[in-house]
Scaffold this motif. Structure first.
Motif, PDB file in Angstrom:
ATOM      1  N   ALA A 476      48.788  33.378  49.670  1.00 15.04           N
ATOM      2  CA  ALA A 476      48.068  33.875  48.869  1.00 15.04           C
ATOM      3  C   ALA A 476      48.620  35.187  47.438  1.00 15.04           C
ATOM      4  O   ALA A 476      47.796  35.498  46.552  1.00 15.04           O
ATOM      5  CB  ALA A 476      47.665  36.030  49.393  1.00 15.04           C
ATOM      6  N   LYS A 477      50.003  35.580  47.616  1.00 17.36           N
ATOM      7  CA  LYS A 477      50.264  35.834  46.806  1.00 17.36           C
ATOM      8  C   LYS A 477      50.600  34.705  45.115  1.00 17.36           C
ATOM      9  O   LYS A 477      50.942  35.215  44.518  1.00 17.36           O
ATOM     10  CB  LYS A 477      51.852  35.974  46.603  1.00 17.36           C
ATOM     11  N   ASP A 478      50.681  33.697  45.606  1.00 15.06           N
ATOM     12  CA  ASP A 478      51.056  32.748  44.905  1.00 15.06           C
ATOM     13  C   ASP A 478      49.434  32.211  44.094  1.00 15.06           C
ATOM     14  O   ASP A 478      49.388  31.036  43.183  1.00 15.06           O
ATOM     15  CB  ASP A 478      51.567  31.768  45.184  1.00 15.06           C
ATOM     16  N   LEU A 479      48.488  32.610  44.599  1.00 19.33           N
ATOM     17  CA  LEU A 479      46.598  32.359  43.957  1.00 19.33           C
ATOM     18  C   LEU A 479      46.631  32.730  42.528  1.00 19.33           C
ATOM     19  O   LEU A 479      47.184  33.790  41.894  1.00 19.33           O
ATOM     20  CB  LEU A 479      46.223  33.232  44.430  1.00 19.33           C
ATOM     21  N   ALA A 480      46.367  32.065  41.632  1.00 19.91           N
ATOM     22  CA  ALA A 480      46.451  31.896  39.969  1.00 19.91           C
ATOM     23  C   ALA A 480      45.807  32.408  39.982  1.00 19.91           C
ATOM     24  O   ALA A 480      43.866  32.106  39.775  1.00 19.91           O
ATOM     25  CB  ALA A 480      46.613  30.349  39.245  1.00 19.91           C
ATOM     26  N   TYR A 481      45.342  33.469  38.573  1.00 19.81           N
ATOM     27  CA  TYR A 481      44.468  34.511  37.676  1.00 19.81           C
ATOM     28  C   TYR A 481      45.069  35.136  36.629  1.00 19.81           C
ATOM     29  O   TYR A 481      46.213  34.891  36.708  1.00 19.81           O
ATOM     30  CB  TYR A 481      43.749  35.742  38.533  1.00 19.81           C
ATOM     31  N   ASP A 482      44.184  34.849  36.208  1.00 20.55           N
ATOM     32  CA  ASP A 482      44.563  35.377  34.782  1.00 20.55           C
ATOM     33  C   ASP A 482      43.979  36.202  33.791  1.00 20.55           C
ATOM     34  O   ASP A 482      41.879  35.652  33.710  1.00 20.55           O
ATOM     35  CB  ASP A 482      45.417  33.944  33.718  1.00 20.55           C
ATOM     36  N   ALA A 483      43.414  37.258  32.834  1.00 23.73           N
ATOM     37  CA  ALA A 483      41.967  38.124  33.325  1.00 23.73           C
ATOM     38  C   ALA A 483      42.000  37.678  31.511  1.00 23.73           C
ATOM     39  O   ALA A 483      41.063  37.734  31.330  1.00 23.73           O
ATOM     40  CB  ALA A 483      42.986  39.753  32.591  1.00 23.73           C
ATOM     41  N   HIS A 484      42.656  36.575  31.126  1.00 29.97           N
ATOM     42  CA  HIS A 484      42.328  36.482  29.815  1.00 29.97           C
ATOM     43  C   HIS A 484      41.255  34.850  29.436  1.00 29.97           C
ATOM     44  O   HIS A 484      41.268  34.081  28.864  1.00 29.97           O
ATOM     45  CB  HIS A 484      43.287  35.928  28.717  1.00 29.97           C
ATOM     46  N   GLU A 485      42.374  33.888  30.939  1.00 27.25           N
ATOM     47  CA  GLU A 485      42.021  32.841  31.120  1.00 27.25           C
ATOM     48  C   GLU A 485      41.633  32.328  32.132  1.00 27.25           C
ATOM     49  O   GLU A 485      41.701  32.818  32.982  1.00 27.25           O
ATOM     50  CB  GLU A 485      43.012  31.701  30.195  1.00 27.25           C
ATOM     51  N   VAL A 486      40.879  31.214  32.166  1.00 31.97           N
ATOM     52  CA  VAL A 486      40.269  30.582  33.301  1.00 31.97           C
ATOM     53  C   VAL A 486      41.303  29.391  34.261  1.00 31.97           C
ATOM     54  O   VAL A 486      41.589  28.815  33.249  1.00 31.97           O
ATOM     55  CB  VAL A 486      38.727  29.768  33.676  1.00 31.97           C
ATOM     56  N   VAL A 487      42.233  29.987  35.349  1.00 32.80           N
ATOM     57  CA  VAL A 487      43.270  29.366  35.133  1.00 32.80           C
ATOM     58  C   VAL A 487      42.734  28.617  36.956  1.00 32.80           C
ATOM     59  O   VAL A 487      42.805  29.320  37.830  1.00 32.80           O
ATOM     60  CB  VAL A 487      44.670  29.794  35.626  1.00 32.80           C
ATOM     61  N   PRO A 488      44.139  27.478  37.759  1.00 35.94           N
ATOM     62  CA  PRO A 488      44.123  26.673  38.488  1.00 35.94           C
ATOM     63  C   PRO A 488      44.548  27.012  39.618  1.00 35.94           C
ATOM     64  O   PRO A 488      45.770  26.993  38.906  1.00 35.94           O
ATOM     65  CB  PRO A 488      43.100  25.569  37.976  1.00 35.94           C
ATOM     66  N   THR A 489      44.301  27.298  40.677  1.00 39.05           N
ATOM     67  CA  THR A 489      45.630  26.697  41.873  1.00 39.05           C
ATOM     68  C   THR A 489      45.352  25.480  42.394  1.00 39.05           C
ATOM     69  O   THR A 489      44.509  25.347  42.726  1.00 39.05           O
ATOM     70  CB  THR A 489      45.192  27.697  42.726  1.00 39.05           C
ATOM     71  N   ASP A 490      46.873  25.149  42.447  1.00 37.98           N
ATOM     72  CA  ASP A 490      46.976  23.813  42.755  1.00 37.98           C
ATOM     73  C   ASP A 490      46.935  24.095  44.379  1.00 37.98           C
ATOM     74  O   ASP A 490      48.365  24.746  44.755  1.00 37.98           O
ATOM     75  CB  ASP A 490      48.110  22.941  42.114  1.00 37.98           C
ATOM     76  N   PHE A 491      46.362  22.373  44.678  1.00 43.15           N
ATOM     77  CA  PHE A 491      46.700  22.634  46.527  1.00 43.15           C
ATOM     78  C   PHE A 491      47.381  21.164  46.342  1.00 43.15           C
ATOM     79  O   PHE A 491      45.846  20.355  46.517  1.00 43.15           O
ATOM     80  CB  PHE A 491      45.877  22.953  46.884  1.00 43.15           C
ATOM     81  N   ALA A 492      48.198  21.108  46.062  1.00 48.58           N
ATOM     82  CA  ALA A 492      48.574  19.693  46.755  1.00 48.58           C
ATOM     83  C   ALA A 492      48.939  19.096  47.485  1.00 48.58           C
ATOM     84  O   ALA A 492      50.112  19.813  48.816  1.00 48.58           O
ATOM     85  CB  ALA A 492      50.138  19.457  45.327  1.00 48.58           C
ATOM     86  N   PHE A 493      49.021  17.364  48.063  1.00 49.64           N
ATOM     87  CA  PHE A 493      48.665  17.217  49.440  1.00 49.64           C
ATOM     88  C   PHE A 493      49.992  16.273  49.259  1.00 49.64           C
ATOM     89  O   PHE A 493      50.694  15.962  48.309  1.00 49.64           O
ATOM     90  CB  PHE A 493      47.902  15.910  49.508  1.00 49.64           C
TER      91      PHE A 493
END
Length: 630
Positions: A476-493
């Motif tokens: 949960a602490k590594d989920l990506a978020y930026d107040a100024h940009e829409v950024v993705p969180t990578d879930f790599a298999f």
């Protein structure tokens, strides 16, 4: 015996007389009549069909002291027909052209008009939207009694809201009911330089009316709502609609469509018992041609994507569809990189043989004129791309789905929703997925080490998520978020998965805890598109069941489609289409990180920095920024 026969005959004759008298009374009382909700009578009209008629209006002057409004029997835009293609009686139209040499602020204003109850003002305009961002033309209604000016129409704003590019004839109408009994004037304002040529015609102010001489004017393809006004309590209705569909009806208040321009007769026969009456209105329905507006429909065989309008496989037939309005009669498609490169079919089938990013155009035509639609670098053929279930025009509405005190749909919640899933259709050819990106709108957490897991799942026989094929976890602490940009969180298999059928992306593990000392709480939510009831829904949730008597949780969970509140999640699996030459066991490497910065509008078209409106800006590192250019 003879006496009894004579008495009975008298009674029979009296009875027959009473019946005939009653029938005659019914026939006299029964009267067929009808109208329509669209019925209207014009009491002010301006067609600008002569210099004398033109002078009934006032026209402003430019800086040079001479107005540039003029009459013309042609349209300045190539491929567009004059207004006579809509109204055969038209001779000229009112025109004004943009100028690069001086500033224009010109007004064409009507004389004062006394507004009647239930009135509407209507006009046609032929224009383009390309340069309206600099100087839009506008339409005003001026209350002369109160000295108030109301802006009814801004051409640029309307074009943005309706995706209009033009050039084409468009019909506009505005309700004047609130101005009934007042004196008004109407005005067009044209601003320059660097605007767009403007042609107007067919202005009229009309009153909704049921009078015998009322005429209904509708565009081709429109429907008319007929209303029975008959007297004498009829119990049966027989309608005949020349040129209409249906051509006949026995309903009391039928709805009829008219697909071809012309003037059409309507008749109604009503009956009551043995009596009947007929009402006929000749040329009651006046159907006029409608300008066509081109609109490209993307192939169902492809996937929607944040980075292109459609992601399609190589060497696989995909079908484009014509979604144009206004009944086009001819089509010309051009497909960059496609086979065939051009097509005159309404819904052509195309094959892309080489990997790349391609554009396409559609030109349509009917008796009124032509229309053009285009998409720049909108079709990605082959390769690797992120996909989702969100249309290009919806991207400006991405947001979280909040459920009040209960948290979020697609995040932290108090409703016992353990997991959420996004369903993807069967690919046209097999695909490999090696990662999923998820876009979050909130990532605050007091449970930083909570595992958030994304899985690719098969579709069970019940249409719900079934077997887990591959998974990846992010804390949960590594989920990506930026107040100024829409950024993705990578879930790599760790190992890519190959799919040939429909599949689910399932996400879960959202914590829902509160810190006893700080009183802060977990607050995590996905970005979503929320649609109206009955529209497209691809979102599912795994819900804890309740005892039907005690309403206590049972500990059992069941998947549900969120049909009552349609949603699609901003979840994007990265797909690579496979071909016979590709080793299906090979690891797929991301190919998008090296891309240069580009901007797209909400229609999936690549645009420059100066393009006005909502844009999605893709950075070379894969981040996305929402940009509003004013």
């Amino acid at each position: 015996m003879c006496y009894l026969i004579e008495v009975n005959m008298k009674k029979l004759l009296l009875l027959l007389g009473a019946v005939l008298s009653a029938m005659g009374m019914q026939a006299a009382d029964l009267k067929a009549a009808f109208s329509a909700e669209e019925a209207a009578v014009a009491y002010y009209e301006m067609g600008w069909d002569s210099e004398e008629e033109m002078q009934a209006w006032d026209y402003s002057s430019t800086a040079s002291g001479k107005y540039t409004w003029y009459l013309s029997n042609t349209v300045t835009y190539s491929g567009q027909q004059p207004f006579s293609s809509i109204d055969p009686k038209s001779k000229y139209s009112l025109c004004v052209n943009y100028s690069n040499s001086s500033t224009q602020n010109e007004v064409a204003a009507s004389p004062v008009i006394a507004v009647r109850p239930h009135s509407v003002v209507e006009f046609y305009a032929c224009f383009s939207s390309a340069f309206l961002v600099y100087n839009p033309w506008k339409f005003f209604v001026i209350d002369e009694d109160a000295e108030k000016v109301a802006l009814e129409f801004n051409a640029f704003e309307w074009s943005q809201e309706n995706g209009f590019e033009g050039p084409a004839w468009q019909k506009f109408s505005f309700d004047l009911s609130e101005l009934a009994g007042k004196n008004v004037s109407l005005a067009f304002q044209y601003l320059g330089p660097d605007g767009e040529d403007l042609v107007v015609d067919g202005l009229r102010v009309y009153q909704l009316d049921d009078d015998a001489d009322a005429v209904i004017t509708v565009n081709e393809g429109a429907s008319v709502h007929f209303v029975d006004r008959s007297e004498g309590a009829p119990d049966a209705w027989t309608w005949q609609f020349e040129g209409g569909a249906p051509a006949t009806s026995s309903e009391r208040n039928p709805v009829v469509a008219y697909d071809k321009a012309g003037d059409y007769r309507v008749s109604l026969t009503v009956t009551q018992g043995g009596a009947s009456d007929v009402a006929v209105r000749n040329a009651y329905v006046h159907v006029v041609p409608q300008a066509t507006t081109a609109l490209i429909g993307l192939p169902a065989e492809g996937y929607q994507s944040p980075w292109c309008a459609s992601f399609v496989p190589l060497n696989t037939p995909v079908q484009f569809t014509d979604l144009s309005s206004g009944k086009p009669t001819s089509w010309l498609w051009h497909f960059d990189g496609g086979t065939p490169e051009e097509s005159a079919e309404q819904n052509p089938v195309v094959v892309y043989k080489e990997e790349g990013l391609y554009g396409l155009t559609l030109d349509v035509e009917n008796a009124v004129g032509t229309s053009h639609d285009f998409m720049v670098k909108a079709i990605q053929a082959g390769g690797t791309q992120y996909v989702w279930n969100i249309a290009p025009e919806e991207t400006g509405s991405l947001d979280e789905v909040a459920m009040g005190w209960y948290g979020y749909y697609g995040g932290t919640n108090w409703l016992g929703m353990k997991q959420f899933a996004e369903k993807f259709d069967k690919p046209a050819v097999p695909v490999v997925i090696d990662k999923v990106q998820a876009y979050f709108n909130r990532t605050s957490t007091v449970t930083p080490d909570a595992p958030i897991t994304v899985s690719i799942c098969s579709v069970g026989s019940d249409g719900l998520p079934a077997d887990v094929l591959v998974s990846a976890t992010v804390l949960a602490k590594d989920l990506a978020y930026d107040a100024h940009e829409v950024v993705p969180t990578d879930f790599a298999f760790d190992t890519p998965v190959t799919l040939e059928d429909a599949f689910f992306v399932v996400i879960g593990g959202f914590p829902n805890n509160t810190d006893a000392d700080t009183h802060e709480a977990d607050d995590i939510s996905l970005l979503c598109i929320r649609r109206a009831a009955g529209e497209k829904c691809t979102a599912y949730h795994l819900l804890e069941e309740e005892d039907p008597v005690t309403y206590e949780p049972t500990g059992e969970y069941k998947w549900y489609l969120n049909a009552d509140d349609p949603v699609s999640f901003a979840i994007t699996p990265q797909l690579c289409y496979l071909s016979p030459e590709v080793d299906r066991l090979a690891t797929v490497k991301a190919t998008t990180d090296h891309l240069p910065l580009v901007r797209y509008n909400v229609s999936g078209q690549q645009v420059g920095d100066s393009h006005r409106g909502i844009q999605l800006q893709r950075m070379g590192n894969g981040k996305v920024r929402k940009v509003v250019v004013k």
